[in-house]
Design a protein around this motif. Structure first.
Motif, PDB file in Angstrom:
ATOM      1  N   GLU A   1     -57.156 -61.156 -33.784  1.00  0.00           N
ATOM      2  CA  GLU A   1     -57.902 -61.936 -34.776  1.00  0.00           C
ATOM      3  C   GLU A   1     -57.112 -61.941 -36.085  1.00  0.00           C
ATOM      4  O   GLU A   1     -56.344 -62.854 -36.357  1.00  0.00           O
ATOM      5  N   VAL A   2     -57.261 -60.912 -36.918  1.00  0.00           N
ATOM      6  CA  VAL A   2     -56.424 -60.765 -38.108  1.00  0.00           C
ATOM      7  C   VAL A   2     -55.197 -59.949 -37.706  1.00  0.00           C
ATOM      8  O   VAL A   2     -55.324 -58.879 -37.118  1.00  0.00           O
ATOM      9  N   VAL A   3     -54.009 -60.454 -38.016  1.00  0.00           N
ATOM     10  CA  VAL A   3     -52.785 -59.749 -37.614  1.00  0.00           C
ATOM     11  C   VAL A   3     -51.937 -59.415 -38.837  1.00  0.00           C
ATOM     12  O   VAL A   3     -52.003 -60.102 -39.852  1.00  0.00           O
ATOM     13  N   PRO A   4     -51.135 -58.329 -38.764  1.00  0.00           N
ATOM     14  CA  PRO A   4     -51.039 -57.420 -37.627  1.00  0.00           C
ATOM     15  C   PRO A   4     -52.320 -56.590 -37.462  1.00  0.00           C
ATOM     16  O   PRO A   4     -52.930 -56.183 -38.449  1.00  0.00           O
ATOM     17  N   THR A   5     -52.711 -56.362 -36.216  1.00  0.00           N
ATOM     18  CA  THR A   5     -53.932 -55.635 -35.902  1.00  0.00           C
ATOM     19  C   THR A   5     -53.755 -54.155 -36.205  1.00  0.00           C
ATOM     20  O   THR A   5     -52.768 -53.542 -35.800  1.00  0.00           O
ATOM     21  N   ARG A   6     -54.718 -53.582 -36.902  1.00  0.00           N
ATOM     22  CA  ARG A   6     -54.675 -52.144 -37.200  1.00  0.00           C
ATOM     23  C   ARG A   6     -55.502 -51.369 -36.173  1.00  0.00           C
ATOM     24  O   ARG A   6     -56.364 -51.929 -35.495  1.00  0.00           O
ATOM     25  N   GLU A   7     -55.267 -50.075 -36.107  1.00  0.00           N
ATOM     26  CA  GLU A   7     -55.964 -49.240 -35.133  1.00  0.00           C
ATOM     27  C   GLU A   7     -57.460 -49.151 -35.388  1.00  0.00           C
ATOM     28  O   GLU A   7     -58.229 -48.871 -34.466  1.00  0.00           O
ATOM     29  N   ASP A   8     -57.911 -49.388 -36.624  1.00  0.00           N
ATOM     30  CA  ASP A   8     -59.315 -49.147 -36.956  1.00  0.00           C
ATOM     31  C   ASP A   8     -60.206 -50.375 -36.821  1.00  0.00           C
ATOM     32  O   ASP A   8     -61.388 -50.327 -37.161  1.00  0.00           O
ATOM     33  N   VAL A   9     -59.684 -51.485 -36.290  1.00  0.00           N
ATOM     34  CA  VAL A   9     -60.532 -52.671 -36.150  1.00  0.00           C
ATOM     35  C   VAL A   9     -61.520 -52.472 -34.999  1.00  0.00           C
ATOM     36  O   VAL A   9     -61.250 -51.715 -34.059  1.00  0.00           O
ATOM     37  N   PRO A  10     -62.693 -53.125 -35.052  1.00  0.00           N
ATOM     38  CA  PRO A  10     -63.662 -52.997 -33.953  1.00  0.00           C
ATOM     39  C   PRO A  10     -63.064 -53.444 -32.625  1.00  0.00           C
ATOM     40  O   PRO A  10     -62.293 -54.404 -32.567  1.00  0.00           O
ATOM     41  N   ARG A  11     -63.429 -52.736 -31.562  1.00  0.00           N
ATOM     42  CA  ARG A  11     -62.911 -53.034 -30.227  1.00  0.00           C
ATOM     43  C   ARG A  11     -63.678 -54.202 -29.600  1.00  0.00           C
ATOM     44  O   ARG A  11     -64.904 -54.210 -29.593  1.00  0.00           O
ATOM     45  N   LYS A  12     -62.952 -55.181 -29.075  1.00  0.00           N
ATOM     46  CA  LYS A  12     -63.547 -56.317 -28.374  1.00  0.00           C
ATOM     47  C   LYS A  12     -62.761 -56.599 -27.096  1.00  0.00           C
ATOM     48  O   LYS A  12     -62.242 -57.708 -26.889  1.00  0.00           O
ATOM     49  N   PRO A  13     -62.660 -55.610 -26.203  1.00  0.00           N
ATOM     50  CA  PRO A  13     -61.816 -55.781 -25.016  1.00  0.00           C
ATOM     51  C   PRO A  13     -62.422 -56.744 -24.014  1.00  0.00           C
ATOM     52  O   PRO A  13     -63.633 -56.958 -23.985  1.00  0.00           O
ATOM     53  N   PHE A  14     -61.576 -57.319 -23.188  1.00  0.00           N
ATOM     54  CA  PHE A  14     -62.037 -58.095 -22.043  1.00  0.00           C
ATOM     55  C   PHE A  14     -61.161 -57.721 -20.848  1.00  0.00           C
ATOM     56  O   PHE A  14     -60.043 -57.233 -21.006  1.00  0.00           O
ATOM     57  N   GLY A  15     -61.678 -57.951 -19.658  1.00  0.00           N
ATOM     58  CA  GLY A  15     -60.961 -57.567 -18.451  1.00  0.00           C
ATOM     59  C   GLY A  15     -61.180 -56.089 -18.157  1.00  0.00           C
ATOM     60  O   GLY A  15     -61.349 -55.271 -19.071  1.00  0.00           O
ATOM     61  N   GLU A  16     -61.179 -55.740 -16.890  1.00  0.00           N
ATOM     62  CA  GLU A  16     -61.507 -54.367 -16.484  1.00  0.00           C
ATOM     63  C   GLU A  16     -60.591 -53.338 -17.112  1.00  0.00           C
ATOM     64  O   GLU A  16     -61.047 -52.281 -17.569  1.00  0.00           O
ATOM     65  N   TYR A  17     -59.297 -53.615 -17.157  1.00  0.00           N
ATOM     66  CA  TYR A  17     -58.344 -52.636 -17.683  1.00  0.00           C
ATOM     67  C   TYR A  17     -58.625 -52.322 -19.150  1.00  0.00           C
ATOM     68  O   TYR A  17     -58.745 -51.157 -19.539  1.00  0.00           O
ATOM     69  N   GLY A  18     -58.735 -53.360 -19.976  1.00  0.00           N
ATOM     70  CA  GLY A  18     -58.999 -53.139 -21.386  1.00  0.00           C
ATOM     71  C   GLY A  18     -60.346 -52.491 -21.635  1.00  0.00           C
ATOM     72  O   GLY A  18     -60.480 -51.611 -22.487  1.00  0.00           O
ATOM     73  N   VAL A  19     -61.368 -52.918 -20.895  1.00  0.00           N
ATOM     74  CA  VAL A  19     -62.713 -52.355 -21.068  1.00  0.00           C
ATOM     75  C   VAL A  19     -62.728 -50.878 -20.706  1.00  0.00           C
ATOM     76  O   VAL A  19     -63.296 -50.043 -21.427  1.00  0.00           O
ATOM     77  N   GLN A  20     -62.101 -50.518 -19.590  1.00  0.00           N
ATOM     78  CA  GLN A  20     -62.057 -49.110 -19.180  1.00  0.00           C
ATOM     79  C   GLN A  20     -61.299 -48.264 -20.187  1.00  0.00           C
ATOM     80  O   GLN A  20     -61.722 -47.154 -20.545  1.00  0.00           O
TER      81      GLN A  20
END
Length: 316
Positions: A113-132
């Motif tokens: 979304e906003v780049v470069p992405t920092r480690e503290d941004v809210p997580r919005k994963p998709f796909g099994e790998y990212g979600v897990q």
């Protein structure tokens, strides 16, 4: 230090394990025993190698105890893919080790979304790998806050290096893409080729694990990205690869839906996954807290793998 590396004969372990030995660690590597390190190194003669089927032992509830019984000071977990697996290991080693390092993924962020992405941004994963992986991160960092688990999480981008195929400028792993660029042939990219990739050289990834180990006090309870200091667009990557081969990049573009009809389904899915994320992650936190800066740029990381493909006849 007695250090157990789980999954230590793969991409990361090829670089990490010899460095741990060089630094004086007593190293035990747990792996399935199906793969040898991608590069030979005399340091491996000083490593204790144990063959383990983690999936089977996780199912039996015995893997965490196996690791704890090795009496490590440090555990580096490179192949954990479910929250239950992470939970079993954390419960078994809690209160018995000085540092647990877990390999995550920048896929925990989901689409950039906003780049470069920092480690503290809210997580919005998709796909099994990212979600897990996001679930594992939430569990481990929650346990660090509540119970003092000495954990650090390293989130790599796409890992590159000699010995395996890096993600290509079309966002998949088809070596024919490199061959087209090598010969100056036409290459069609999805959309406008403006989506991004954020690779990391395996040597840099090993380096940030080592930096976290040596900077334990600032690393514990934190997540860090492990990527090149820059991201690269698909079209920029294609142009750089063509230039490396001494060719002009003859590029054209199609909307993804039309582009995907021209390639096998598996190839289209890989591209969709990469361009859907379009990662561009910050390395500022690693520099600030660990004093770590990646050596390889995004293109340099990829070229390390491409050069190996050429030298070994994988690209004609």
């Amino acid at each position: 230090m007695r250090t157990v590396v789980i999954g230590g004969t793969g991409h990361i372990g090829t670089y990490l394990v010899p460095e741990l030995v060089r630094l004086g660690h007593e190293v035990v590597v747990l792996s399935r025993g199906e793969r040898k390190p991608y590069q030979s190194n005399a340091a491996w003669d000083r490593v204790e190698l144990l063959s383990v089927d983690r999936a089977a032992e996780d199912a039996a509830g015995t893997f965490g105890k196996r690791v704890a019984d090795l009496r490590p000071d440090i555990v580096v977990d490179l192949i954990c893919f479910t929250e239950d697996s992470a939970r079993q290991l954390a419960d078994a080693v809690e209160g018995k080790i000085q540092h647990l390092l877990h390999c995550g993924t920048i896929w925990v962020h989901g689409p950039s979304e906003v780049v470069p992405t920092r480690e503290d941004v809210p997580r919005k994963p998709f796909g099994e790998y990212g979600v897990q992986k996001a679930a594992i991160e939430a569990y481990l960092l929650g346990k660090a806050r509540r119970d003092g688990l000495p954990v650090t999480i390293i989130h790599p981008g796409h890992i590159c290096g000699p010995g395996w195929t890096p993600v290509n400028p079309a966002g998949n792993f088809d070596v024919a893409v490199y061959e087209k660029l090598a010969h100056g042939h036409d290459l069609v990219l999805p959309n406008l080729g403006m989506e991004t990739l954020n690779p990391v050289h395996a040597a840099d990834l090993a380096g940030i694990f080592l930096a976290a180990i040596s900077s334990r006090s600032t690393a514990i309870g934190e997540s860090f990205h492990a990527v090149a200091s820059d991201a690269v667009t698909l079209r920029g990557y294609a142009q750089a690869v063509a230039d490396w081969f001494g060719q002009e990049a003859n590029l054209s573009y199609l909307p993804f839906d039309q582009w995907s009809e021209q390639v096998p389904e598996q190839v289209a899915k890989a591209t969709q996954d990469h361009i859907g994320h379009s990662p561009n992650c910050s390395m500022e936190k690693a520099a600030r807290l660990l004093g770590f800066r990646p050596r390889y740029s995004a293109v340099e990381s990829a070229l390390a793998g491409i050069s190996w493909l050429v030298d070994n006849g994988k690209i004609t």
